[in-house]
Design a protein around this motif. Structure first.
Motif, short mmCIF file in Angstrom:
data_model
loop_
_atom_site.label_atom_id
_atom_site.label_comp_id
_atom_site.label_asym_id
_atom_site.label_seq_id
_atom_site.Cartn_x
_atom_site.Cartn_y
_atom_site.Cartn_z
N GLU A 1 -4.42 -3.83 -0.44
CA GLU A 1 -3.88 -3.17 -0.65
C GLU A 1 -3.86 -1.57 0.04
N ALA B 1 0.93 -1.11 0.12
CA ALA B 1 -0.25 -0.42 0.30
C ALA B 1 0.84 1.18 0.38
N SER C 1 -4.23 3.89 -0.87
CA SER C 1 -4.40 3.60 -1.20
C SER C 1 -5.51 2.30 -1.17
#
Length: 152
Positions: A145, A107, A135
């Motif tokens: 993510e 992420a 994200s």
């Protein structure tokens, strides 16, 4: 520290409420270079060796101890790019990347601010713009993510 450079190591045991204490611990280091009076560039790394904090992944899935093993690298800075012509102009930003191989987390997040305070006026008006992007989890991928902002 030495001259304009400083380094700090840390171990954090956040002061969470007893009823919702996740046992999260954070260890890491921060390196900063001072450019001027209130200007700097830096990078920090942190790792969570333990935590019972639960992550929620799309579609609704609970990942126990999701934060355990989390790594974050964070680059940040604050500059006054036009001090002579616009002494009130301030630009600051940061970018962070996170990963946790244990749960396939990858992420990122970014923040950017530009502000100008008109310091040559009597009443100091200010105008600014801020942009933030984190994200988020993509339910079409097996990994995660979603950026973990840890503690605001």
């Amino acid at each position: 520290g030495y001259k304009r450079f400083s380094a700090t190591g840390f171990y954090l045991d956040p002061n969470e409420l007893g009823s919702s204490d996740t046992g999260t611990r954070l260890v890491g280091a921060d390196f900063q270079y001072k450019l001027g009076n209130d200007e700097y560039l830096g990078v920090a790394y942190l790792h969570s060796p333990r935590s019972t904090f639960t992550y929620i992944q799309a579609p609704i899935t609970f990942i126990e101890e999701g934060r355990r093993g989390l790594n974050t690298i964070h680059a940040y800075g604050k500059v006054r790019p036009a001090r002579a012509r616009m002494p009130g102009l301030l630009v600051q930003g940061d970018y962070a990347r996170q990963w946790n191989n244990r749960i396939q987390l990858n992420a990122w997040a970014m923040n950017f601010d530009v502000n100008n305070t008109f310091i040559k006026t009597k009443w100091l008006p200010s105008i600014g713009y801020s942009y933030r992007h984190y994200s988020g989890d993509d339910p079409k991928t097996p990994g995660m993510e979603r950026f973990d902002s840890l503690y605001y």
